[in-house]
Design a protein around this motif. Structure first.
Motif, PDB file in Angstrom:
ATOM      1  N   UNK A   1     -26.722 -41.686  24.731  1.00 25.51           N
ATOM      2  CA  UNK A   1     -26.887 -41.864  26.166  1.00 25.51           C
ATOM      3  C   UNK A   1     -27.460 -40.624  26.842  1.00 25.51           C
ATOM      4  N   UNK A   2     -26.843 -39.450  26.631  1.00 23.52           N
ATOM      5  CA  UNK A   2     -27.301 -38.222  27.272  1.00 23.52           C
ATOM      6  C   UNK A   2     -28.334 -37.525  26.391  1.00 23.52           C
ATOM      7  N   UNK A   3     -29.607 -37.485  26.797  1.00 22.36           N
ATOM      8  CA  UNK A   3     -30.599 -36.775  25.977  1.00 22.36           C
ATOM      9  C   UNK A   3     -30.451 -35.266  26.146  1.00 22.36           C
ATOM     10  N   UNK A   4     -30.339 -34.519  25.048  1.00 26.16           N
ATOM     11  CA  UNK A   4     -30.237 -33.055  25.181  1.00 26.16           C
ATOM     12  C   UNK A   4     -31.582 -32.450  25.562  1.00 26.16           C
ATOM     13  N   UNK A   5     -31.527 -31.442  26.400  1.00 24.97           N
ATOM     14  CA  UNK A   5     -32.739 -30.725  26.801  1.00 24.97           C
ATOM     15  C   UNK A   5     -32.915 -29.528  25.884  1.00 24.97           C
ATOM     16  N   UNK A   6     -34.013 -29.471  25.170  1.00 29.63           N
ATOM     17  CA  UNK A   6     -34.298 -28.378  24.253  1.00 29.63           C
ATOM     18  C   UNK A   6     -35.341 -27.472  24.894  1.00 29.63           C
ATOM     19  N   UNK A   7     -35.074 -26.166  24.847  1.00 30.68           N
ATOM     20  CA  UNK A   7     -35.985 -25.210  25.461  1.00 30.68           C
ATOM     21  C   UNK A   7     -36.068 -23.978  24.570  1.00 30.68           C
ATOM     22  N   UNK A   8     -37.284 -23.603  24.180  1.00 29.39           N
ATOM     23  CA  UNK A   8     -37.491 -22.394  23.391  1.00 29.39           C
ATOM     24  C   UNK A   8     -37.780 -21.260  24.353  1.00 29.39           C
ATOM     25  N   UNK A   9     -36.964 -20.223  24.313  1.00 29.52           N
ATOM     26  CA  UNK A   9     -37.118 -19.075  25.207  1.00 29.52           C
ATOM     27  C   UNK A   9     -38.222 -18.152  24.722  1.00 29.52           C
TER      28      UNK A   9
ATOM     29  N   UNK B   1     -25.986 -24.029  25.228  1.00 35.93           N
ATOM     30  CA  UNK B   1     -25.780 -23.302  23.978  1.00 35.93           C
ATOM     31  C   UNK B   1     -27.086 -22.598  23.627  1.00 35.93           C
ATOM     32  N   UNK B   2     -26.994 -21.321  23.237  1.00 37.42           N
ATOM     33  CA  UNK B   2     -28.176 -20.548  22.850  1.00 37.42           C
ATOM     34  C   UNK B   2     -28.028 -20.159  21.379  1.00 37.42           C
ATOM     35  N   UNK B   3     -29.042 -20.478  20.582  1.00 36.03           N
ATOM     36  CA  UNK B   3     -29.056 -20.148  19.154  1.00 36.03           C
ATOM     37  C   UNK B   3     -30.223 -19.205  18.918  1.00 36.03           C
TER      38      UNK B   3
ATOM     39  N   UNK C   1     -34.405 -13.180  11.660  1.00 30.50           N
ATOM     40  CA  UNK C   1     -35.673 -12.439  11.558  1.00 30.50           C
ATOM     41  C   UNK C   1     -36.709 -13.167  10.695  1.00 30.50           C
ATOM     42  N   UNK C   2     -37.935 -13.225  11.186  1.00 32.58           N
ATOM     43  CA  UNK C   2     -39.030 -13.859  10.459  1.00 32.58           C
ATOM     44  C   UNK C   2     -39.107 -15.362  10.648  1.00 32.58           C
ATOM     45  N   UNK C   3     -38.287 -15.937  11.523  1.00 31.37           N
ATOM     46  CA  UNK C   3     -38.248 -17.382  11.732  1.00 31.37           C
ATOM     47  C   UNK C   3     -38.727 -17.684  13.154  1.00 31.37           C
ATOM     48  N   UNK C   4     -39.591 -18.697  13.273  1.00 31.08           N
ATOM     49  CA  UNK C   4     -40.052 -19.130  14.591  1.00 31.08           C
ATOM     50  C   UNK C   4     -39.602 -20.565  14.840  1.00 31.08           C
ATOM     51  N   UNK C   5     -39.178 -20.816  16.073  1.00 33.81           N
ATOM     52  CA  UNK C   5     -38.764 -22.155  16.496  1.00 33.81           C
ATOM     53  C   UNK C   5     -39.768 -22.609  17.551  1.00 33.81           C
ATOM     54  N   UNK C   6     -40.282 -23.834  17.384  1.00 28.55           N
ATOM     55  CA  UNK C   6     -41.192 -24.388  18.382  1.00 28.55           C
ATOM     56  C   UNK C   6     -40.874 -25.858  18.588  1.00 28.55           C
ATOM     57  N   UNK C   7     -41.220 -26.350  19.764  1.00 23.74           N
ATOM     58  CA  UNK C   7     -41.071 -27.766  20.062  1.00 23.74           C
ATOM     59  C   UNK C   7     -42.312 -28.511  19.582  1.00 23.74           C
TER      60      UNK C   7
ATOM     61  N   UNK D   1     -35.385 -17.609  20.890  1.00 18.31           N
ATOM     62  CA  UNK D   1     -34.135 -18.344  20.729  1.00 18.31           C
ATOM     63  C   UNK D   1     -34.266 -19.747  21.314  1.00 18.31           C
ATOM     64  N   UNK D   2     -33.345 -20.612  20.921  1.00 21.96           N
ATOM     65  CA  UNK D   2     -33.351 -22.003  21.374  1.00 21.96           C
ATOM     66  C   UNK D   2     -32.180 -22.210  22.323  1.00 21.96           C
ATOM     67  N   UNK D   3     -32.449 -22.847  23.449  1.00 22.70           N
ATOM     68  CA  UNK D   3     -31.398 -23.174  24.408  1.00 22.70           C
ATOM     69  C   UNK D   3     -31.255 -24.683  24.472  1.00 22.70           C
TER      70      UNK D   3
END
Length: 188
Positions: free
Chosen positions: A96-104, A121-123, A127-133, A108-110
């Motif tokens: 029901x509730x879609x989570x909002x994903x945001x890459x800072x 929540x912030x994750x 080192x050496x890892x990239x997160x993208x939408x 980091x991921x919020x």
């Protein structure tokens, strides 16, 4: 029962150099340099030629001999990392509730609005890892890097941060899960 001598052979592909000094392994390739230490395992590395390394254990018991294959897999994953890289895809699942994903900007991921919670929540990426939408699919994350341990640990941290607390997990299946594992450079 003691095994007198156990050995495994590791092939080194073209364009990759492997340096081993005092069981500190350095692998250099077209995507970068990776370092790892296996000083806690009593194993001997013998360079057969430029294309092959022999991993050798003398007078080891059953559990010590099993660690030869583990070290071989660690070095092999380092070789794959500096040649092809690792890519994990994760999908956000919600009822029901879609989570909002945001890459800072700091990488980091919020995560906001998970199960309708006000708290975010912030994750942090390792080192050496990239997160993208993902641009192709909504609610999909792409995690890339050269070190398999860092990429998989970042994906595990993201998944464990989105667990429904105090709810029946058979009914509340919301979360962010790994949907695909592969390499950055695709094989032809």
């Amino acid at each position: 029962m003691r095994h007198v001598q156990q050995e495994q052979y590791l092939d080194i592909p073209e364009g990759v150099t492997v340096q081993i000094k005092a069981r500190n392994i350095t692998v250099t390739g077209p995507r970068g340099v990776l370092n790892n230490s296996v000083r806690h395992i009593d194993i001997t590395f013998v360079k057969v030629n430029d294309k092959q390394i022999k991993l050798l254990m003398i007078n080891g018991n059953r559990k010590q001999v099993a660690s030869i294959r583990t070290v071989k897999s660690i070095v092999n994953n380092m070789i794959i990392g500096v040649t092809k890289g690792f890519k994990y895809k994760m999908r956000a699942v919600h009822a029901f509730f879609p989570p909002n994903l945001d890459v800072r900007k700091d990488g980091s991921l919020q995560i906001k609005n998970f199960l309708g919670c006000k708290k975010s929540v912030v994750i942090d990426a390792l080192p050496g890892v990239t997160i993208e939408l993902s641009k192709a699919q909504q609610g999909e994350l792409i995690i890339t890097g050269n070190d398999l341990q860092n990429v998989s640990q970042t994906a595990a941290s993201i998944q464990q941060s989105c667990v429904p607390r105090n709810k029946d997990i058979r009914k509340f299946l919301d979360g962010i899960y790994v949907s695909e594992k592969g390499t950055v450079v695709e094989d032809m």
